[in-house]
Design a protein around this motif. Sequence first.
Motif, PDB file in Angstrom:
ATOM      1  N   TYR A 252      62.928  41.622  32.638  1.00  0.00           N
ATOM      2  CA  TYR A 252      62.875  41.469  34.242  1.00  0.00           C
ATOM      3  C   TYR A 252      61.759  40.866  34.907  1.00  0.00           C
ATOM      4  N   ARG A 253      61.712  40.777  36.135  1.00  0.00           N
ATOM      5  CA  ARG A 253      60.640  40.096  36.987  1.00  0.00           C
ATOM      6  C   ARG A 253      60.615  40.822  38.456  1.00  0.00           C
ATOM      7  N   LEU A 254      59.563  40.935  38.756  1.00  0.00           N
ATOM      8  CA  LEU A 254      59.168  41.302  40.241  1.00  0.00           C
ATOM      9  C   LEU A 254      58.261  40.424  40.877  1.00  0.00           C
ATOM     10  N   SER A 255      58.608  40.021  41.943  1.00  0.00           N
ATOM     11  CA  SER A 255      57.646  39.182  42.882  1.00  0.00           C
ATOM     12  C   SER A 255      57.296  40.114  44.030  1.00  0.00           C
ATOM     13  N   THR A 256      56.385  41.099  43.691  1.00  0.00           N
ATOM     14  CA  THR A 256      55.797  41.936  44.743  1.00  0.00           C
ATOM     15  C   THR A 256      54.376  42.115  44.860  1.00  0.00           C
ATOM     16  N   PRO A 257      53.846  42.207  46.137  1.00  0.00           N
ATOM     17  CA  PRO A 257      52.517  42.155  46.349  1.00  0.00           C
ATOM     18  C   PRO A 257      51.879  43.443  45.740  1.00  0.00           C
ATOM     19  N   ILE A 258      50.738  43.226  44.909  1.00  0.00           N
ATOM     20  CA  ILE A 258      50.080  44.462  44.138  1.00  0.00           C
ATOM     21  C   ILE A 258      48.824  44.193  44.161  1.00  0.00           C
ATOM     22  N   LYS A 259      47.846  45.250  44.333  1.00  0.00           N
ATOM     23  CA  LYS A 259      46.472  44.931  44.560  1.00  0.00           C
ATOM     24  C   LYS A 259      45.837  44.524  42.781  1.00  0.00           C
ATOM     25  N   PRO A 260      44.829  43.914  42.584  1.00  0.00           N
ATOM     26  CA  PRO A 260      44.267  43.671  41.471  1.00  0.00           C
ATOM     27  C   PRO A 260      43.678  44.959  40.688  1.00  0.00           C
ATOM     28  N   LEU A 261      44.194  44.918  39.467  1.00  0.00           N
ATOM     29  CA  LEU A 261      43.978  46.057  38.450  1.00  0.00           C
ATOM     30  C   LEU A 261      42.690  46.056  38.005  1.00  0.00           C
ATOM     31  N   ILE A 262      42.171  44.991  37.783  1.00  0.00           N
ATOM     32  CA  ILE A 262      40.802  44.555  37.495  1.00  0.00           C
ATOM     33  C   ILE A 262      40.310  43.480  38.266  1.00  0.00           C
ATOM     34  N   TRP A 263      39.221  43.858  39.144  1.00  0.00           N
ATOM     35  CA  TRP A 263      38.874  43.120  40.057  1.00  0.00           C
ATOM     36  C   TRP A 263      37.438  42.636  39.601  1.00  0.00           C
ATOM     37  N   VAL A 264      37.110  41.259  39.686  1.00  0.00           N
ATOM     38  CA  VAL A 264      35.632  40.711  39.340  1.00  0.00           C
ATOM     39  C   VAL A 264      35.263  39.940  40.573  1.00  0.00           C
ATOM     40  N   ASP A 265      33.885  40.147  41.144  1.00  0.00           N
ATOM     41  CA  ASP A 265      33.136  39.516  42.274  1.00  0.00           C
ATOM     42  C   ASP A 265      32.294  38.685  41.671  1.00  0.00           C
ATOM     43  N   CYS A 266      32.507  37.682  41.430  1.00  0.00           N
ATOM     44  CA  CYS A 266      31.615  36.611  40.672  1.00  0.00           C
ATOM     45  C   CYS A 266      31.093  35.461  41.799  1.00  0.00           C
ATOM     46  N   LYS A 267      29.706  35.435  41.495  1.00  0.00           N
ATOM     47  CA  LYS A 267      28.957  34.331  42.208  1.00  0.00           C
ATOM     48  C   LYS A 267      27.928  33.374  41.473  1.00  0.00           C
ATOM     49  N   ILE A 268      28.133  31.974  41.610  1.00  0.00           N
ATOM     50  CA  ILE A 268      27.571  31.071  40.682  1.00  0.00           C
ATOM     51  C   ILE A 268      26.417  30.534  41.635  1.00  0.00           C
ATOM     52  N   PHE A 269      25.383  30.341  41.192  1.00  0.00           N
ATOM     53  CA  PHE A 269      23.987  29.912  41.692  1.00  0.00           C
ATOM     54  C   PHE A 269      23.509  28.936  41.029  1.00  0.00           C
ATOM     55  N   ILE A 270      23.517  27.423  41.665  1.00  0.00           N
ATOM     56  CA  ILE A 270      22.904  26.390  40.921  1.00  0.00           C
ATOM     57  C   ILE A 270      21.423  26.011  41.514  1.00  0.00           C
ATOM     58  N   HIS A 271      20.533  26.258  40.525  1.00  0.00           N
ATOM     59  CA  HIS A 271      19.255  25.877  41.067  1.00  0.00           C
ATOM     60  C   HIS A 271      18.470  24.546  40.769  1.00  0.00           C
TER      61      HIS A 271
END
Length: 467
Positions: free
Chosen positions: A303-322
């Motif tokens: 089966y399939r469900l197209s339903t909004p859900i919150k991220p179970l694993i969330w990653v806040d990633c920032k890349i800095f190029i010096h």
Amino acid sequence: MASVIYFLDSKGKPLLSRDYKGDIPSSSIEKFPLLLLESEEENSAAPPVFNYQGINYLYLVHNDLYLLALTKKNEDVLQIMLFLNRIIEVLTQYFKHLEEESIRDNFVVIYELLDEMMDFGRPQTTDTKILKEYITQESHALVKSFKNSINNINVRPPNAVTNSVSWRQEGIMYKKNEVFLDVIESINMLINSNGQVLRSEILGKVKIKSNLSGMPDLRLGLNDKGMFGGNPSTSVPNSNTLTSNALPSSNGITNTTTATTNRQKGLEMEDIKFHQCVRLSKFENERIITFIPPDGEFDLMTYRLSTPIKPLIWVDCKIFIHSNSRIEIKAKAKAQIKKRSIANNVEIIIPVPEDADSPKFKTSSGSIKYTPENSCIVWKIKQFNGGKEAAMISELGLPSVDNEEPLFKNKRPIQIKFQIPYFITTGLQVRYLRINEPKMQYQSYPWVRYITQSGDDYTIRINQTMT
């Protein structure tokens, strides 16, 4: 149905064909490459079905191969396309890889399979387990035969073909009768760098491994009020029925998953598909799933469900190029699941420039590995408890080039892989699994397991800053 089945190479040259009716001239196949080219010129993508001079051309593309069916009559297109898909599945299970070379190496087996799978253009047996009983790749011949007389040898079809239950043989015996049932949901999700969910879907399946003797009849009860719609059956399990609270998991621990169906919102499944063993009329009328299972592993339902859900694993990633001389990656991961749940084998795959070198890592949890062949770093956390956070800092060198424009314009998102046991996002639960074998009346042992895992497309976009 189909009059002729063709296997063509990437240029449209026939590799193999099987003519079932003899009502289509052989010259028709010569028109296919030209018709395909004309169709691609008229449309951005060539349609899988077109007609020319009263002949219908229906095709699928697989590994630079064209699998083509020709027919004259106004046939059921979806049925023919489904049959072509089944041919691909069967041949893939026989040869592992279906491509031009495997077709050239296995002409005899493919002809035998085409003869058994279709008769005079009508589909017959398409179950790989049944086909493998009497068509083997090693011998390239039917292997089960017996003599009715001194001079005549007749081929004996497998028992499953002659039974009303074509997907299961008679006479199956096990010392210990067990059923393993897995409810598995895969999460596909696209999240932007600010944590907003742009797209999400749940792909679920109920997978069964049956080690049962005889011809057992199974009845599966799900908490389906909010899932299927309508009124589910009000039948109460008898004394031989195990409820979900009494169903042990595969590791012997009683599974009491706490997820519940949101009946107020009334989650409705989409694209529900059942195995052929399920009695569809019983399900449509009473919302009861009853079936005689095949032996071994199979998918009872998807089966399939197209339903909004919150991220179970969330990653806040920032890349800095010096100054185009080094790249710094700061990432913080959070398990946004209940505290008693644990995400296992978490992998966070972060893309880096192809020419990066001299990696340095520092992490509060897990381990980090640089994989230059894939131009990424892989952050692995074996067990990630719900509500916990983990952080890491990585630094990699870049070629020293004096250029105002950044050398690394990342367009690839972060990919995340994980598996959460004893947890189901939709709240689908097994209420009971009743097993009845009328002749043997044996005691059986059902085992139920719930798993939520990342799908093939669980991705997060990245913030990138030039300093």
